[in-house]
Scaffold this motif. Sequence first.
Motif, short mmCIF file in Angstrom:
data_model
loop_
_atom_site.label_atom_id
_atom_site.label_comp_id
_atom_site.label_asym_id
_atom_site.label_seq_id
_atom_site.Cartn_x
_atom_site.Cartn_y
_atom_site.Cartn_z
N PHE A 1 109.26 28.33 84.16
CA PHE A 1 110.04 27.69 85.30
C PHE A 1 110.56 28.61 86.09
O PHE A 1 111.24 28.10 87.23
N THR A 2 110.36 29.98 86.35
CA THR A 2 110.91 30.74 87.10
C THR A 2 109.81 31.71 87.64
O THR A 2 108.65 31.68 87.02
N ARG A 3 110.11 32.61 88.75
CA ARG A 3 109.11 33.31 89.13
C ARG A 3 109.38 35.03 89.07
O ARG A 3 108.80 35.73 89.38
N ILE A 4 110.10 35.09 87.92
CA ILE A 4 110.49 36.42 87.40
C ILE A 4 109.14 36.97 86.92
O ILE A 4 108.02 36.45 86.59
N ASP A 5 109.04 38.45 87.51
CA ASP A 5 107.73 38.97 87.12
C ASP A 5 107.29 39.04 85.76
O ASP A 5 107.98 39.20 84.64
N ARG A 6 105.88 38.56 85.77
CA ARG A 6 105.32 38.38 84.07
C ARG A 6 105.23 39.66 83.33
O ARG A 6 105.54 39.60 82.11
N VAL A 7 105.03 40.64 83.81
CA VAL A 7 105.15 41.82 83.33
C VAL A 7 106.50 42.16 82.85
O VAL A 7 106.41 42.77 81.41
N VAL A 8 107.60 42.18 83.45
CA VAL A 8 108.86 42.32 83.11
C VAL A 8 109.02 41.44 81.72
O VAL A 8 109.71 41.85 80.61
N LEU A 9 108.84 40.27 81.90
CA LEU A 9 108.95 39.06 80.91
C LEU A 9 108.33 39.52 79.76
O LEU A 9 108.80 39.35 78.51
N PHE A 10 107.09 39.92 79.75
CA PHE A 10 106.31 40.16 78.52
C PHE A 10 106.94 41.44 77.77
O PHE A 10 107.11 41.37 76.42
N TRP A 11 107.17 42.42 78.47
CA TRP A 11 107.95 43.73 77.69
C TRP A 11 109.38 43.31 76.82
O TRP A 11 109.67 43.56 76.11
N ILE A 12 110.07 42.35 77.75
CA ILE A 12 111.59 41.86 76.96
C ILE A 12 111.02 41.10 76.05
O ILE A 12 111.50 41.34 74.97
N ALA A 13 109.91 40.12 76.13
CA ALA A 13 109.71 39.40 75.03
C ALA A 13 109.00 40.42 73.86
O ALA A 13 109.31 40.13 72.36
N PHE A 14 108.27 41.38 74.14
CA PHE A 14 107.81 42.28 73.22
C PHE A 14 108.89 42.76 72.48
O PHE A 14 108.62 42.97 71.16
N VAL A 15 109.74 43.45 72.99
CA VAL A 15 110.82 44.07 72.35
C VAL A 15 111.82 43.24 71.65
O VAL A 15 112.00 43.32 70.33
N LEU A 16 111.99 41.95 71.98
CA LEU A 16 112.80 40.94 71.24
C LEU A 16 111.92 40.44 70.06
O LEU A 16 112.76 40.26 69.01
N THR A 17 110.65 40.38 70.18
CA THR A 17 110.20 39.85 68.86
C THR A 17 110.13 40.73 67.67
O THR A 17 110.03 40.34 66.61
N ARG A 18 110.46 42.08 67.91
CA ARG A 18 110.51 43.06 66.66
C ARG A 18 111.82 42.75 66.13
O ARG A 18 111.86 42.89 64.79
N PRO A 19 113.03 42.73 66.70
CA PRO A 19 114.30 42.70 66.06
C PRO A 19 114.25 41.14 65.28
O PRO A 19 114.82 40.92 64.13
N PHE A 20 113.50 40.30 66.09
CA PHE A 20 113.58 38.83 65.26
C PHE A 20 112.84 39.05 64.25
O PHE A 20 112.84 38.47 62.86
#
Length: 259
Positions: free
Chosen positions: A191-210
């Motif tokens: 729903f936003t225009r935040i850079d997809r590369v930035v969101l990818f690396w945030i999500a990639f890091v977060l899935t590890r502690p999950f």
Amino acid sequence: MSNSPRDRVADANEASKVAQVTFAFWIMKICATTLGETAGDLLSMTLGIGYAFSTVVLLAFFFATLGAQLASRRFHPALYWAVIVSTSTAGTTMSDLVDRSFGLGYGLGASLLAACLVAVLLGWRRDVGTLSVERVRSRRTEAWYWTAILVSNTLGTALGDYLADSSGLGFLGGAALVGTAIALVAAAAAFTRIDRVVLFWIAFVLTRPFGATFGDLLTKPVDAGGLGFGTSGSSLVLAAILLLLVAASSRATRDTTAA
């Protein structure tokens, strides 16, 4: 040092050697990182090998799978996910070695690893010109890609342990918090225009502690706040699920290639 024109052409025009980022990718990533947590703990704690020797063994496994991945000429789902699992298991024991054996603690360990990840991503961006994972073909770009993944998975372990043990949230609370953060990143992507590369690396890091907190939830005894499945049983179940998903991905890749 800038990337060579040949590397740029290869990354721009040839098929990527890494998995495409889809919903199935994130399911497999969470499964692989959770397996990395349980398998790493199985080797270092359940089997009593220790963090230092386990790290040596698992880093050897990582370099073996990485060498095969770099040598391949195209994307192989089984090989790709083998490297992901190897970064997760090695990241688990490396984080435990630094945080527990060296006595740095989860908070300081996570902070240092976060700084390392930022340095890797900045170096990648300066060298290649982009952090995009849509086209990863040259060995140079792929080397940055896997370095970032290894550091991010090690960071994720430390962060997951911090949330589960030091923050007071417990295994379930830590998994719920990280799961909520992942959902917010997914909503931002939709729903936003935040850079997809930035969101990818945030999500990639977060899935590890999950994966780390969920893995602890599965393996730890009930009186410690877990479900008591143990490292062996949890690792076998997670490995079976991941193998089924990899088999489905391999079949889809063959069908696409044939078409």
